[in-house]
Design a protein around this motif. Sequence first.
Motif, PDB file in Angstrom:
ATOM      1  N   PRO A 162     -33.063  51.399  -8.759  1.00  0.00           N
ATOM      2  CA  PRO A 162     -31.665  51.827  -8.759  1.00  0.00           C
ATOM      3  C   PRO A 162     -30.721  50.751  -9.283  1.00  0.00           C
ATOM      4  CG  PRO A 162     -32.595  51.845  -6.514  1.00  0.00           C
ATOM      5  CD  PRO A 162     -33.626  51.293  -7.431  1.00  0.00           C
ATOM      6  N   ASP A 163     -29.825  51.166 -10.188  1.00  0.00           N
ATOM      7  CA  ASP A 163     -28.754  50.289 -10.681  1.00  0.00           C
ATOM      8  C   ASP A 163     -27.491  50.479  -9.847  1.00  0.00           C
ATOM      9  OD1 ASP A 163     -30.291  49.387 -12.869  1.00  0.00           O
ATOM     10  OD2 ASP A 163     -29.571  51.001 -14.142  1.00  0.00           O
ATOM     11  N   GLU A 164     -27.271  51.732  -9.430  1.00  0.00           N
ATOM     12  CA  GLU A 164     -26.029  52.056  -8.748  1.00  0.00           C
ATOM     13  C   GLU A 164     -26.252  53.227  -7.796  1.00  0.00           C
ATOM     14  OE1 GLU A 164     -21.398  53.017  -9.965  1.00  0.00           O
ATOM     15  OE2 GLU A 164     -22.967  53.364 -11.446  1.00  0.00           O
ATOM     16  N   ILE A 165     -25.646  53.131  -6.637  1.00  0.00           N
ATOM     17  CA  ILE A 165     -25.634  54.227  -5.662  1.00  0.00           C
ATOM     18  C   ILE A 165     -24.190  54.377  -5.203  1.00  0.00           C
ATOM     19  CG2 ILE A 165     -26.421  55.022  -3.405  1.00  0.00           C
ATOM     20  CD1 ILE A 165     -28.990  53.316  -3.920  1.00  0.00           C
ATOM     21  N   LYS A 214     -20.968  51.115   2.289  1.00  0.00           N
ATOM     22  CA  LYS A 214     -21.979  50.100   1.969  1.00  0.00           C
ATOM     23  C   LYS A 214     -23.250  50.338   2.785  1.00  0.00           C
ATOM     24  CE  LYS A 214     -23.538  46.071   0.443  1.00  0.00           C
ATOM     25  NZ  LYS A 214     -24.696  46.230  -0.403  1.00  0.00           N
ATOM     26  N   LYS A 215     -23.080  50.627   4.068  1.00  0.00           N
ATOM     27  CA  LYS A 215     -24.236  50.879   4.935  1.00  0.00           C
ATOM     28  C   LYS A 215     -25.029  52.086   4.438  1.00  0.00           C
ATOM     29  CE  LYS A 215     -25.343  52.200   9.667  1.00  0.00           C
ATOM     30  NZ  LYS A 215     -24.799  52.625  10.949  1.00  0.00           N
ATOM     31  N   GLU A 216     -24.316  53.150   4.047  1.00  0.00           N
ATOM     32  CA  GLU A 216     -24.990  54.354   3.557  1.00  0.00           C
ATOM     33  C   GLU A 216     -25.691  54.090   2.224  1.00  0.00           C
ATOM     34  OE1 GLU A 216     -25.145  57.252   5.535  1.00  0.00           O
ATOM     35  OE2 GLU A 216     -24.287  55.780   6.899  1.00  0.00           O
ATOM     36  N   GLU A 217     -25.044  53.348   1.337  1.00  0.00           N
ATOM     37  CA  GLU A 217     -25.665  52.981   0.060  1.00  0.00           C
ATOM     38  C   GLU A 217     -26.922  52.152   0.295  1.00  0.00           C
ATOM     39  OE1 GLU A 217     -22.556  50.996  -2.119  1.00  0.00           O
ATOM     40  OE2 GLU A 217     -21.293  52.793  -2.077  1.00  0.00           O
ATOM     41  N   ILE A 260     -29.799  54.423   1.480  1.00  0.00           N
ATOM     42  CA  ILE A 260     -30.400  55.169   0.369  1.00  0.00           C
ATOM     43  C   ILE A 260     -31.280  54.243  -0.467  1.00  0.00           C
ATOM     44  CG2 ILE A 260     -29.900  56.374  -1.801  1.00  0.00           C
ATOM     45  CD1 ILE A 260     -27.399  57.539  -0.311  1.00  0.00           C
ATOM     46  N   ARG A 261     -30.817  53.048  -0.746  1.00  0.00           N
ATOM     47  CA  ARG A 261     -31.610  52.069  -1.509  1.00  0.00           C
ATOM     48  C   ARG A 261     -32.917  51.755  -0.765  1.00  0.00           C
ATOM     49  NH1 ARG A 261     -29.899  49.239  -5.660  1.00  0.00           N
ATOM     50  NH2 ARG A 261     -27.729  49.663  -5.148  1.00  0.00           N
ATOM     51  N   GLN A 262     -32.841  51.614   0.548  1.00  0.00           N
ATOM     52  CA  GLN A 262     -34.033  51.369   1.365  1.00  0.00           C
ATOM     53  C   GLN A 262     -35.008  52.546   1.254  1.00  0.00           C
ATOM     54  OE1 GLN A 262     -33.140  50.537   5.493  1.00  0.00           O
ATOM     55  NE2 GLN A 262     -35.156  51.213   6.134  1.00  0.00           N
ATOM     56  N   TYR A 263     -34.487  53.765   1.322  1.00  0.00           N
ATOM     57  CA  TYR A 263     -35.337  54.950   1.181  1.00  0.00           C
ATOM     58  C   TYR A 263     -36.006  54.983  -0.183  1.00  0.00           C
ATOM     59  CZ  TYR A 263     -33.335  57.142   5.399  1.00  0.00           C
ATOM     60  OH  TYR A 263     -32.956  57.453   6.678  1.00  0.00           O
ATOM     61  N   ARG A 264     -35.266  54.613  -1.236  1.00  0.00           N
ATOM     62  CA  ARG A 264     -35.834  54.597  -2.579  1.00  0.00           C
ATOM     63  C   ARG A 264     -36.961  53.567  -2.671  1.00  0.00           C
ATOM     64  NH1 ARG A 264     -36.481  58.267  -5.401  1.00  0.00           N
ATOM     65  NH2 ARG A 264     -34.316  58.754  -5.838  1.00  0.00           N
ATOM     66  N   ALA A 301     -16.585  62.240   1.205  1.00  0.00           N
ATOM     67  CA  ALA A 301     -16.868  62.976   2.446  1.00  0.00           C
ATOM     68  C   ALA A 301     -18.044  62.376   3.212  1.00  0.00           C
ATOM     69  CB  ALA A 301     -17.143  64.449   2.141  1.00  0.00           C
ATOM     70  N   GLY A 302     -18.836  61.513   2.554  1.00  0.00           N
ATOM     71  CA  GLY A 302     -19.942  60.845   3.228  1.00  0.00           C
ATOM     72  C   GLY A 302     -21.222  61.647   3.336  1.00  0.00           C
ATOM     73  N   ASP A 303     -21.285  62.822   2.696  1.00  0.00           N
ATOM     74  CA  ASP A 303     -22.496  63.632   2.807  1.00  0.00           C
ATOM     75  C   ASP A 303     -23.216  63.872   1.481  1.00  0.00           C
ATOM     76  OD1 ASP A 303     -20.549  65.274   1.750  1.00  0.00           O
ATOM     77  OD2 ASP A 303     -21.050  67.002   3.005  1.00  0.00           O
ATOM     78  N   LEU A 304     -22.681  63.351   0.376  1.00  0.00           N
ATOM     79  CA  LEU A 304     -23.332  63.417  -0.927  1.00  0.00           C
ATOM     80  C   LEU A 304     -23.354  62.027  -1.543  1.00  0.00           C
ATOM     81  CD1 LEU A 304     -21.720  66.583  -2.570  1.00  0.00           C
ATOM     82  CD2 LEU A 304     -24.027  66.374  -1.655  1.00  0.00           C
ATOM     83  N   ALA A 305     -24.401  61.759  -2.301  1.00  0.00           N
ATOM     84  CA  ALA A 305     -24.481  60.473  -2.987  1.00  0.00           C
ATOM     85  C   ALA A 305     -25.166  60.654  -4.337  1.00  0.00           C
ATOM     86  CB  ALA A 305     -25.252  59.460  -2.145  1.00  0.00           C
ATOM     87  N   TRP A 306     -24.810  59.789  -5.247  1.00  0.00           N
ATOM     88  CA  TRP A 306     -25.363  59.774  -6.598  1.00  0.00           C
ATOM     89  C   TRP A 306     -26.056  58.432  -6.808  1.00  0.00           C
ATOM     90  CZ3 TRP A 306     -23.219  56.935 -10.994  1.00  0.00           C
ATOM     91  CH2 TRP A 306     -23.833  57.254 -12.196  1.00  0.00           C
ATOM     92  N   GLU A 307     -27.232  58.512  -7.365  1.00  0.00           N
ATOM     93  CA  GLU A 307     -28.022  57.308  -7.655  1.00  0.00           C
ATOM     94  C   GLU A 307     -28.388  57.350  -9.129  1.00  0.00           C
ATOM     95  OE1 GLU A 307     -32.500  55.560  -6.673  1.00  0.00           O
ATOM     96  OE2 GLU A 307     -31.795  57.373  -5.679  1.00  0.00           O
TER      97      GLU A 307
END
Length: 125
Positions: free
Chosen positions: A73-76, A5-8, A11-15, A81-87
């Motif tokens: 973003p609708d979904e992140i 959740k923190k990582e998502e 990423i949302r903050q960066y977007r 592994a914590g090093d890749l994400a899809w948005e």
Amino acid sequence: MFTFKKEEDLIRQYRLDSNVCIAKRDVDGVSKYWMPDFVQVAGDGSHTTGKSLIAADWKYMFSQSSPVFERLPDEIVVGEAGDLAWEKGKWVYKNDKYWGNYSAMWRKIKGKWLTQCELYVSLNK
């Protein structure tokens, strides 16, 4: 401490910050989230590879009074592994008729999330 959740949320903050930079026509602000070999596929299917080349294209685009757009973003989803994400989400020009869907691949490099690639699909008439 790592949590998905923190990582998502990060990423949302960066977007959202990237959207603010687009509204200000701040290419350096937008591109700080791109990897050096960033790939961008535009809504019409054209594509460009390389942060410096894409940043130069954006600087030219902004100098021509181009439409300003934002990504919503609708979904992140952060990978196990914590090093890749899809948005995925919607994109829309704020001052023109164009809109569509987008997706992005994020990579965590040395503790910071950066965008590896973005794909935009125009869905307007």
